[in-house]
Design an enzyme around this catalytic site. Structure first.
Site: not given
Length: 443
Positions: A183, A168, A161, A82, A187
């Protein structure tokens, strides 16, 4: 626990239990916790933080709020990578074939781009016929067959999320490291990987502008991974200038092919080899970084990684001939060179500015509903540290029409290049490595 008591608990700097966090998220998803109370709690978290156990509990509560991908039918240690987002960041498309060619299964779900950062799925859709939507059965079968699949996020991964992030975004609590890290990791965990390598960007083109904040975010995510039983490591990499030279979907695919051919930009190649090395170690195909580095360099050098890219494209319905003939990728109608009006060294390039310029050309989205033009984008002519004279090409725009947006993009690009008489001190591409054992500074 009543909602007001839960909020007060964090307002006073106390630690929540895992059970109370799960109940809080579950009630929020059901609509039993109103936005104003969730906003109050996120602000309390922003100021008082959360412990490692709290963040792990929050991450799992959000991961368990929706679908969870079951990859148990895939043989071996499943790995995922990621990136926190950057300009010209096409690393997933290079790393996945390299790691799969070594023998580590890559079952990756990716997203689309929004704002100044690009999305892996948008780039893949530059290839004619490429299907980014597969059933879970097809996804698993493909990874077992050829070792790799890259698809769009499907189903309802971590819906809590999505709700929390939208809140947010309008309550000035986006920049909370416990909330950012949970967050991202919710995922990744819902996507089912056994091991995760994170590319945490730092610099003017990154979400985290300072190295200190980037390390804090990396540490938080690595800690979450350890707490929930996922092997996790993070590389802090520089995003003070775009990665590689190409910015824009088809242009970046062409640069991916160049890199897998062994002709890629030095910065892009080095970052991909470093990330792939850590994935191979976590995937249990090497005992240490030295052995893993030799393996990933080997499959890049002998063409196995390039062949794996062809397999991936063909397996998902794409035109694999683009690997041998990149001109088959979408081509813009015209190009426009942005030239230097000054002489000297390129001291800095505003990465975020160039990402926004590419978005204005149509390569990215300002809103989720905007359509992508896969052919357009920007190719840099110069990088930081290079010497330029008047008239040298700083960047080439690939455009399909002449509009106010294109003129605006030209102006943005001109202002994004900072040229000085003094030779700048080059910033290291690799800044730090973060594992559960600590932080290793590389710069």
């Amino acid at each position: 626990m009543r909602a007001v008591d839960f909020i007060q608990h964090k307002r006073d700097g106390k630690e929540h239990s895992a059970q109370h966090i799960h109940e809080w998220i579950e009630q929020y998803c059901k609509g039993e916790i109103p936005d104003y109370q969730m906003s109050a709690w996120t602000m309390a978290v922003y100021f008082n933080g959360m412990s490692a156990k709290e963040v792990a509990a929050l991450t799992m509560a959000m991961a368990e709020s929706g679908d969870q991908v079951d990859l148990s039918a895939i043989e071996g240690v499943k790995v995922d990578k990621h990136s926190t987002g950057g300009v010209g960041d096409k690393t997933s498309l290079i790393i996945a074939p390299i790691v799969a060619a070594v023998g580590v299964p890559v079952a990756k779900m990716s997203g689309r781009g929004l704002g100044h950062t690009g999305g892996t799925i948008d780039k893949l859709e530059s290839i004619q016929g490429f299907h980014t939507e597969l059933t879970q059965k097809q996804f698993v079968e493909q990874v077992n067959s050829i070792g790799v699949s890259l698809i769009g996020q499907s189903g309802d991964l971590a819906p809590a999320d999505k709700q929390l992030y939208a809140l947010r975004d309008v309550t000035a609590t986006v920049e909370s490291i416990p909330l950012i890290s949970s967050s991202i990791m919710s995922k990744k965990i819902a996507a089912g990987a056994d091991a995760i390598v994170l590319d945490v960007k730092t610099g003017n083109g990154a979400f985290m502008k300072t190295l200190e904040d980037s390390i804090k975010l990396a540490q938080a995510m690595v800690t979450i991974g350890s707490e929930v039983g996922r092997e996790t490591a993070a590389i802090i990499s520089d995003m003070d200038q775009p990665l590689g030279y190409a910015i824009g979907n088809a242009l970046e695919i062409a640069e991916v092919i160049d890199t897998l051919n062994g002709n890629g930009p030095a910065d892009l190649t080095e970052l991909c080899l470093t990330l792939a090395t850590h994935l191979v170690v976590l995937g249990k195909k090497a005992t240490d970084d030295k052995e893993a580095r030799a393996l990933v360099e080997g499959v890049l050098r002998d063409g196995q990684a390039l062949q794996k890219l062809k397999q991936l494209i063909a397996a998902q319905g794409g035109d694999a001939t683009v690997v041998d003939d990149p001109i088959r990728l979408p081509q813009a109608q015209s190009t426009y060179d942005v030239v230097s009006a000054d002489e000297g060294y390129v001291a800095a390039i505003g990465a975020e500015d160039l990402g926004l310029a590419a978005m204005k050309l149509g390569a990215g989205r300002a809103t989720k509903n905007d359509r992508i033009d896969h052919a357009v984008g920007i190719v840099l002519g110069k990088k930081v540290g290079e010497y330029v004279v008047k008239g040298d090409v700083l960047a080439t725009l690939h455009v399909n029409s002449t509009t106010n947006e294109e003129h605006e993009a030209v102006n943005i690009i001109k202002q994004a290049f900072f040229i000085t008489k003094e030779q700048p001190q080059l910033r290291s591409l690799l800044q730090a490595i973060v594992t559960k054992h600590g932080v290793q500074n590389l710069s």
